[in-house]
Scaffold this motif. Structure first.
Motif, PDB file in Angstrom:
ATOM      1  N   UNK A   1       0.852  -1.179   0.000  1.00  0.00           N
ATOM      2  CA  UNK A   1       0.000   0.000   0.000  1.00  0.00           C
ATOM      3  C   UNK A   1       0.891   1.232   0.000  1.00  0.00           C
ATOM      4  N   UNK A   2       0.808   2.007  -1.038  1.00  0.00           N
ATOM      5  CA  UNK A   2       1.665   3.176  -1.184  1.00  0.00           C
ATOM      6  C   UNK A   2       0.791   4.421  -1.363  1.00  0.00           C
ATOM      7  N   UNK A   3      -0.220   4.546  -0.512  1.00  0.00           N
ATOM      8  CA  UNK A   3      -1.167   5.633  -0.681  1.00  0.00           C
ATOM      9  C   UNK A   3      -0.897   6.763   0.297  1.00  0.00           C
TER      10      UNK A   3
ATOM     11  N   UNK B   1       4.120   7.827  -9.025  1.00  0.00           N
ATOM     12  CA  UNK B   1       2.760   8.119  -9.438  1.00  0.00           C
ATOM     13  C   UNK B   1       1.969   8.816  -8.328  1.00  0.00           C
ATOM     14  N   UNK B   2       2.108   8.318  -7.107  1.00  0.00           N
ATOM     15  CA  UNK B   2       1.422   8.929  -5.970  1.00  0.00           C
ATOM     16  C   UNK B   2       1.901  10.360  -5.760  1.00  0.00           C
ATOM     17  N   UNK B   3       3.200  10.574  -5.972  1.00  0.00           N
ATOM     18  CA  UNK B   3       3.747  11.924  -5.812  1.00  0.00           C
ATOM     19  C   UNK B   3       3.263  12.857  -6.916  1.00  0.00           C
TER      20      UNK B   3
ATOM     21  N   UNK C   1      -4.458   6.326  -4.665  1.00  0.00           N
ATOM     22  CA  UNK C   1      -4.076   5.137  -3.924  1.00  0.00           C
ATOM     23  C   UNK C   1      -3.626   4.082  -4.920  1.00  0.00           C
ATOM     24  N   UNK C   2      -2.637   3.265  -4.534  1.00  0.00           N
ATOM     25  CA  UNK C   2      -2.112   2.240  -5.434  1.00  0.00           C
ATOM     26  C   UNK C   2      -1.812   0.960  -4.666  1.00  0.00           C
ATOM     27  N   UNK C   3      -1.834  -0.129  -5.397  1.00  0.00           N
ATOM     28  CA  UNK C   3      -1.342  -1.408  -4.897  1.00  0.00           C
ATOM     29  C   UNK C   3      -0.486  -2.015  -6.001  1.00  0.00           C
ATOM     30  N   UNK C   4       0.621  -2.659  -5.622  1.00  0.00           N
ATOM     31  CA  UNK C   4       1.517  -3.253  -6.615  1.00  0.00           C
ATOM     32  C   UNK C   4       1.533  -4.766  -6.467  1.00  0.00           C
ATOM     33  N   UNK C   5       1.672  -5.445  -7.609  1.00  0.00           N
ATOM     34  CA  UNK C   5       1.639  -6.902  -7.629  1.00  0.00           C
ATOM     35  C   UNK C   5       2.704  -7.438  -8.579  1.00  0.00           C
ATOM     36  N   UNK C   6       3.440  -8.441  -8.127  1.00  0.00           N
ATOM     37  CA  UNK C   6       4.443  -9.099  -8.969  1.00  0.00           C
ATOM     38  C   UNK C   6       4.241 -10.601  -8.889  1.00  0.00           C
ATOM     39  N   UNK C   7       3.283 -11.119  -9.645  1.00  0.00           N
ATOM     40  CA  UNK C   7       3.148 -12.553  -9.892  1.00  0.00           C
ATOM     41  C   UNK C   7       2.667 -13.388  -8.705  1.00  0.00           C
ATOM     42  N   UNK C   8       2.750 -12.889  -7.476  1.00  0.00           N
ATOM     43  CA  UNK C   8       2.464 -13.744  -6.333  1.00  0.00           C
ATOM     44  C   UNK C   8       1.102 -13.481  -5.706  1.00  0.00           C
ATOM     45  N   UNK C   9       0.291 -12.635  -6.280  1.00  0.00           N
ATOM     46  CA  UNK C   9      -1.034 -12.359  -5.739  1.00  0.00           C
ATOM     47  C   UNK C   9      -2.098 -12.817  -6.741  1.00  0.00           C
ATOM     48  N   UNK C  10      -3.354 -12.679  -6.327  1.00  0.00           N
ATOM     49  CA  UNK C  10      -4.466 -13.164  -7.145  1.00  0.00           C
ATOM     50  C   UNK C  10      -4.773 -12.208  -8.290  1.00  0.00           C
ATOM     51  N   UNK C  11      -3.844 -12.115  -9.226  1.00  0.00           N
ATOM     52  CA  UNK C  11      -3.990 -11.221 -10.376  1.00  0.00           C
ATOM     53  C   UNK C  11      -3.777 -12.030 -11.655  1.00  0.00           C
ATOM     54  N   UNK C  12      -4.692 -11.912 -12.597  1.00  0.00           N
ATOM     55  CA  UNK C  12      -4.544 -12.593 -13.881  1.00  0.00           C
ATOM     56  C   UNK C  12      -3.724 -11.696 -14.814  1.00  0.00           C
TER      57      UNK C  12
END
Length: 398
Positions: A10-12, A143-145, A150-161
């Motif tokens: 969470x980088x918000x 991007x937040x700056x 609000x943002x969330x980042x994902x690299x292959x290990x979460x429930x993202x197709x």
């Protein structure tokens, strides 16, 4: 091939740096793309959260067929994968990024060197999750700056197709081998995602350019593709050597050859890869000791040596037992009787998984009379039922 814990940050925050402010979302998107390329990403695109409804439906069908095998993490909370809004309700744009990891040599060449082990291209260097996540977090902070969100980042290990989203964002298309294919980078792209509350301009989805080619389907050693664009993970060597926690099913052992971690065949044969090599800058350096490792040396690894060799490597995650199991399957396929010494030593290993694989390897390398004599000594003292079954089958039991 690959799952695990959620790679979410969470980088918000309400920060708004006027020096980087963009009053137009199109300008913001262009500046974001420039920043992404400066950080080492090779491509970027934006998709709508509701862009993969068709992929979600196919995902449910995949689960219902049981083709995911023992990858229970895939079946957990499937609604989160089927729709990004199931993972984060507030998401309004999905920023997809790709990083080219094309190899500097043909990964299929090592398959002819049967005393050497074949490790998948992505696993020959440091863990790509760590490599990409640092850059992804840096980009998300930028991007937040630049614009409050609000943002969330994902690299292959979460429930993202990732692959359907990447196609919707214009990065490439899902080929007949089910992996993403790019006209610029072939089948060699790491994918990452930034979910954001910003409403950014969408990119045009990429169309399928596989045409009549089916090289990726033809080359698969275990016939893991029941049809184009469909994968039965239970037959896939990447699944069998990485996700599978038990013994390698006997029907696939010979076909695995000397592949000791993953399989690159369907990726490496893709004709679009020729473009991945043009002007390529190496971003995932392969370690010299992992390019074509010696099977005899790998078979001698105890737990401490295994951890030391694969420090920072994705290989480390499967643990020493499964890895040595894979090495023993490769030794059994080596046609090199000299490697029987390494396999015989592992008959006394503390792991039943390793001992069972050692039995099979020896059954492939030793003359029948020598194997029978060895069985008379070793099998008598074996207390594990699975290993006993390996001995029985190797000796000709039905």
């Amino acid at each position: 091939m690959a799952g695990g814990g959620a790679g979410v940050a969470n980088l918000c925050g309400p920060r708004f740096l006027k020096a980087h402010a963009a009053t137009d979302v199109g300008e913001l998107k262009g500046a974001l793309a420039k920043e992404a390329l400066a950080l080492g990403f090779d491509c970027i695109g934006v998709a709508a959260p509701d862009a993969i409804t068709g992929a979600g439906r196919r995902f449910y069908e995949f689960l219902e067929s049981g083709a995911h095998g023992d990858m229970d993490w895939l079946a957990a909370n499937p609604e989160r994968r089927a729709d990004p809004r199931g993972l984060w309700r507030e998401v309004r744009s999905v920023i997809m990024l790709g990083m080219n990891y094309g190899p500097d040599e043909n990964p299929l060449d090592v398959l002819e060197q049967r005393s050497r082990g074949a490790i998948s291209v992505y696993a020959k260097g440091d863990d790509y999750h760590d490599l990409i996540k640092k850059r992804l977090k840096t980009l998300a902070r930028w991007l937040v700056a630049a614009c409050p969100c609000e943002v969330k980042v994902f690299v292959d290990t979460a429930a993202v197709m990732e692959k359907p989203l990447a196609q919707s964002a214009g990065l490439g298309w899902q080929g007949k081998h089910t992996n993403l294919v790019s006209r610029e980078f072939g089948s060699w792209l790491f994918l990452a995602a930034i979910f954001t509350t910003l409403d950014l301009p969408r990119d045009q989805a990429e169309t399928d350019h596989c045409g009549s080619c089916h090289a990726c389907l033809d080359i698969c050693p275990t016939a893991a593709f029941p049809a184009p664009y469909q994968l039965d993970a239970r037959r896939c060597i990447s699944y069998l050597s990485i996700e599978n926690k038990g013994a390698i099913p006997r029907e696939f052992r010979k076909a695995i050859g000397n592949r000791i971690y993953g399989c690159d065949d369907c990726l490496a044969v893709c004709p679009w890869n020729k473009f991945a090599q043009e002007g390529r800058e190496a971003k995932l350096a392969a370690r010299a000791e992992l390019r074509k490792p010696d099977l005899a040396g790998l078979a001698r690894l105890d737990d401490a040596a295994f951890r030391a060799l694969f420090t920072k490597s994705p290989v480390k995650r499967i643990g020493r037992e499964r890895f040595i199991r894979n090495v023993l399957i490769a030794i059994g396929n080596s046609n090199d009787p000299a490697l029987a010494v390494a396999a015989e030593r592992l008959l006394a290993d503390g792991s039943p998984l390793v001992r069972g694989a050692a039995v099979w390897a020896l059954s492939q390398l030793l003359p029948h009379e020598r194997f029978e004599a060895l069985a008379a000594d070793a099998a008598a003292g074996e207390g594990d039922r699975a290993v006993q079954e390996e001995w029985r089958c190797a000796l000709g039991g039905s």
